[in-house]
Scaffold this motif. Structure first.
Motif, mmCIF file in Angstrom:
data_model
loop_
_atom_site.group_PDB
_atom_site.id
_atom_site.type_symbol
_atom_site.label_atom_id
_atom_site.label_comp_id
_atom_site.label_asym_id
_atom_site.label_seq_id
_atom_site.Cartn_x
_atom_site.Cartn_y
_atom_site.Cartn_z
ATOM 1 N N HIS A 119 0.800 -1.207 0.083
ATOM 2 C CA HIS A 119 -0.067 0.096 -0.021
ATOM 3 C C HIS A 119 0.913 1.325 0.000
ATOM 4 O O HIS A 119 2.155 1.235 0.123
ATOM 5 C CB HIS A 119 -0.909 0.041 1.207
ATOM 6 C CG HIS A 119 -0.282 0.011 2.401
ATOM 7 N ND1 HIS A 119 0.322 -1.340 3.153
ATOM 8 C CD2 HIS A 119 0.163 0.705 3.251
ATOM 9 C CE1 HIS A 119 0.720 -1.267 4.238
ATOM 10 N NE2 HIS A 119 0.737 -0.001 4.428
ATOM 11 N N HIS A 121 0.787 4.869 1.665
ATOM 12 C CA HIS A 121 -0.130 5.932 2.367
ATOM 13 C C HIS A 121 0.054 7.426 1.829
ATOM 14 O O HIS A 121 1.260 7.465 1.490
ATOM 15 C CB HIS A 121 0.503 6.128 3.861
ATOM 16 C CG HIS A 121 0.529 4.880 4.817
ATOM 17 N ND1 HIS A 121 -0.312 4.630 5.464
ATOM 18 C CD2 HIS A 121 1.462 3.726 4.720
ATOM 19 C CE1 HIS A 121 -0.273 3.435 6.234
ATOM 20 N NE2 HIS A 121 0.804 2.885 5.773
ATOM 21 N N HIS A 168 4.559 0.908 1.661
ATOM 22 C CA HIS A 168 4.797 0.046 2.586
ATOM 23 C C HIS A 168 4.942 -1.428 1.775
ATOM 24 O O HIS A 168 3.933 -1.727 1.288
ATOM 25 C CB HIS A 168 4.118 0.023 3.877
ATOM 26 C CG HIS A 168 4.545 1.010 4.717
ATOM 27 N ND1 HIS A 168 3.700 1.606 5.648
ATOM 28 C CD2 HIS A 168 5.469 1.823 4.820
ATOM 29 C CE1 HIS A 168 4.357 2.382 6.458
ATOM 30 N NE2 HIS A 168 5.289 2.753 5.823
HETATM 31 ZN ZN LIG Z 1 1.607 1.009 5.903
#
Ligand SMILES: [Zn+2]
Length: 189
Positions: A119, A121, A168
């Motif tokens: 993902h 952020h 991440h």
């Molecule tokens: Zn994260």
């Protein structure tokens, strides 16, 4: 848009209830190191996570959350002997079971083990600049200084004013990439 790519090693988040079972009544998490996401921190507390085949000691990340969640790589899941479906953080219904052991007690979990879906952020400002919104799926093109450049697909965008912009990946994904010390990826739709 170029985004910082960070590797998340195996870790767990605890509910207040489970924290107190594992570490004793009224226990509060001890900050070891602040993380790049605002308000998130690695803790001194460690918990043993036990599956059908093995166990691993993992660091707790704070603050406490509504639900206990264990984030492992698929390699970790295999060595533990636990199921770890690929899920977004917080989406734990029907995920893997395991046992947690702390210095003061044990918790038998019927669900909570996941391999985190990769993902990004993003702050609302950066998401707008990049022309993406929360839940969008993007690609990340990453140059490896060690001869393992690759493109990750199925990267989910998560937008919140409480985030710092960073992607991440887990340790399996990082090993596939062999990143340098500081790693950036080009986000494309
Ligand atoms: Zn994260």
């Amino acid at each position: 848009m170029k985004v910082l790519v960070e590797t998340s090693a195996r870790h767990l988040h605890l509910s207040q209830e489970h924290l107190e079972i594992l570490f004793g009544k009224g226990h509060e998490l001890t900050v070891k190191k602040m993380l790049s996401q605002p308000g998130q921190f690695a803790c001194e507390e460690k918990v043993e996570v036990i599956g059908s085949k093995g166990s691993l000691k993992m660091s707790v990340l704070g603050p406490v959350r509504k639900d206990t969640q264990i984030e492992v790589s698929l390699t970790d899941a295999r060595s533990l002997g636990v199921a770890a479906p690929i899920r977004e953080s917080g989406d734990i219904a029907g995920t893997g079971a395991c046992k947690l052991v702390g210095p003061e007690g044990e918790v038998e979990l019927t669900e909570g083990v996941i391999a985190a879906k990769r993902h990004v952020h993003m702050t609302p400002e950066d998401a707008e600049k990049a022309g993406v919104k929360d839940k969008d799926i993007v690609k990340l093109d990453i140059e490896s200084p060690n001869g393992r450049s690759l493109t990750f697909g199925d990267v989910v965008v998560r937008v919140s004013a409480s985030y710092a912009t960073a992607a991440h990946i887990d340790t399996d994904e990082a090993n596939a990439l062999a990143p340098g010390k500081e790693c950036y990826g080009e986000m494309t739709k």
